[in-house]
Design an enzyme around this catalytic site. Sequence first.
Site, PDB file in Angstrom:
ATOM      1  N   ASP A 174      29.765  88.870  52.280  1.00 39.73           N
ATOM      2  CA  ASP A 174      28.606  89.304  51.891  1.00 39.73           C
ATOM      3  C   ASP A 174      27.826  90.362  52.247  1.00 39.73           C
ATOM      4  O   ASP A 174      26.722  91.085  52.067  1.00 39.73           O
ATOM      5  CB  ASP A 174      27.601  88.375  51.553  1.00 39.73           C
ATOM      6  CG  ASP A 174      27.387  87.731  50.184  1.00 39.73           C
ATOM      7  OD1 ASP A 174      29.017  87.564  49.460  1.00 39.73           O
ATOM      8  OD2 ASP A 174      27.619  86.106  50.051  1.00 39.73           O
TER       9      ASP A 174
ATOM     10  N   LYS B 102      18.986  87.907  49.204  1.00 39.87           N
ATOM     11  CA  LYS B 102      19.631  88.575  47.735  1.00 39.87           C
ATOM     12  C   LYS B 102      19.476  87.453  46.398  1.00 39.87           C
ATOM     13  O   LYS B 102      19.529  86.261  47.484  1.00 39.87           O
ATOM     14  CB  LYS B 102      20.839  88.805  47.627  1.00 39.87           C
ATOM     15  CG  LYS B 102      22.068  87.799  47.849  1.00 39.87           C
ATOM     16  CD  LYS B 102      22.883  87.636  47.588  1.00 39.87           C
ATOM     17  CE  LYS B 102      23.376  85.839  47.755  1.00 39.87           C
ATOM     18  NZ  LYS B 102      23.885  85.551  47.072  1.00 39.87           N
TER      19      LYS B 102
HETATM   20  P1  ATP Z   1      25.333  82.984  51.755  1.00 44.68           P
HETATM   21  O1  ATP Z   1      24.471  83.089  50.357  1.00 44.68           O
HETATM   22  O2  ATP Z   1      25.456  84.458  51.953  1.00 44.68           O
HETATM   23  O3  ATP Z   1      25.702  81.717  51.034  1.00 44.68           O
HETATM   24  P2  ATP Z   1      23.748  81.004  52.433  1.00 44.68           P
HETATM   25  O4  ATP Z   1      22.250  81.293  51.771  1.00 44.68           O
HETATM   26  O5  ATP Z   1      24.093  79.788  51.878  1.00 44.68           O
HETATM   27  O6  ATP Z   1      24.474  82.279  52.612  1.00 44.68           O
HETATM   28  P3  ATP Z   1      22.796  81.423  55.457  1.00 44.68           P
HETATM   29  O7  ATP Z   1      20.999  80.909  54.919  1.00 44.68           O
HETATM   30  O8  ATP Z   1      22.828  82.120  55.678  1.00 44.68           O
HETATM   31  O9  ATP Z   1      23.590  80.671  54.205  1.00 44.68           O
HETATM   32  O10 ATP Z   1      23.205  80.200  56.464  1.00 44.68           O
HETATM   33  C1  ATP Z   1      23.691  78.880  56.495  1.00 44.68           C
HETATM   34  C2  ATP Z   1      24.466  79.213  58.378  1.00 44.68           C
HETATM   35  O11 ATP Z   1      25.211  79.761  59.015  1.00 44.68           O
HETATM   36  C3  ATP Z   1      23.630  78.321  58.801  1.00 44.68           C
HETATM   37  O12 ATP Z   1      22.758  76.217  58.567  1.00 44.68           O
HETATM   38  C4  ATP Z   1      23.814  78.600  59.885  1.00 44.68           C
HETATM   39  O13 ATP Z   1      24.244  77.917  61.223  1.00 44.68           O
HETATM   40  C5  ATP Z   1      24.649  79.846  60.314  1.00 44.68           C
HETATM   41  N1  ATP Z   1      23.937  81.107  61.132  1.00 44.68           N
HETATM   42  C6  ATP Z   1      24.116  82.324  61.419  1.00 44.68           C
HETATM   43  N2  ATP Z   1      23.368  82.723  61.833  1.00 44.68           N
HETATM   44  C7  ATP Z   1      22.658  83.487  61.088  1.00 44.68           C
HETATM   45  C8  ATP Z   1      21.210  83.346  60.631  1.00 44.68           C
HETATM   46  N3  ATP Z   1      20.693  84.630  61.000  1.00 44.68           N
HETATM   47  N4  ATP Z   1      19.917  83.635  59.909  1.00 44.68           N
HETATM   48  C9  ATP Z   1      20.547  82.275  59.332  1.00 44.68           C
HETATM   49  N5  ATP Z   1      21.518  81.331  59.150  1.00 44.68           N
HETATM   50  C10 ATP Z   1      22.575  82.041  60.378  1.00 44.68           C
END
Ligand code: ATP
Length: 297
Positions: A141, A11
């Site tokens: 989310d 997203k």
């Molecule tokens: P958001 O936009 O919801 O804040 P994000 O893009 O900032 O998400 P993610 O890519 O979801 O962050 O990852 C954050 C942390 O979550 C990663 O550094 C990792 O350690 C952990 N994590 C746990 N499960 C997953 C997964 N399936 N994919 C990616 N990261 C994951």
Amino acid sequence: MNQFTLKAYAKINLGLDVVRRLPNGYHEVKMVMQTVGIYDELNFTKKDSGILVTVEAEGLPEGTVPADENNLIYKAAKQLMDKYHVTEGIHIHLRKNIPVAAGMAGGSTDAAATYRGVNRMFNLGATEEEICEMAVKVGADVPYCVKGGTALSEGIGEVLTMLPDAPDCYVLVAKPDIFVSTKYVYENLHADTLKSHPDIDGMVTAIKEGNLDGVICRMENVLETVTEKAYPVIAKIKNFMEEHGAEKAMMSGSGPTVFGIYKDAAKAKEGYEALQAAGLAKQVFLTNLINPKKEEN
Ligand code: ATP
């Protein structure tokens, strides 16, 4: 069917406001969420017992995406399988494409796809509403990712109002080579001293009217006040996109991913190629807005 693959879409936030900090430390938000065509692939295979998560994440340091019970895939699978007393097991293999720790809800969308996959694999018959109720415990989310498309998200992110599909456009997405912790950004945000707040209500009206210009002129993300200050490359990429044909560029979520909105396909392609050549971002994608419910999966 004992084996199948599902897509888990990323997203962006077309608008992101933080209304206030709540006494429990969470933040009340008001955001316009939008699915884009960048996706992870999750392959589900039935096995005798237990939950096994494996991860294929090309170009990322080992362990960036955990392959154990810390992966949101594991948490979602365990929660749903426990609730329905599933005695058989599942192997879920993740092929990571969505930038990690990037503000694109990569982990949350994997969790959402996991509920769909486990539900299908074991014919559990869990409804979307039931899944959304469980999902908020895995992440604020995740309920949005279960639904997908265009939505207004309020509360801590779990109060959703589904909107008509946002008007079509091209989206240039760039993730610089830095990892930003969502926790760090919210902890350093001073919600009560924000000088301006995005017009989220106006954006919702523009979406309902199918008015792309009305959406673009209201794009604003209050978290830029924290992340952009800490990482100047974000402003550089935004400027680069706007100098290369984007109508408007903005950071998604807590960053550091930046996206630019284009109306014209040729300009979008030019912007994509120029940005790749500039080397400002490690990952660059040219995509569009999608409604996953209307995609084949
Ligand atoms: P958001 O936009 O919801 O804040 P994000 O893009 O900032 O998400 P993610 O890519 O979801 O962050 O990852 C954050 C942390 O979550 C990663 O550094 C990792 O350690 C952990 N994590 C746990 N499960 C997953 C997964 N399936 N994919 C990616 N990261 C994951």
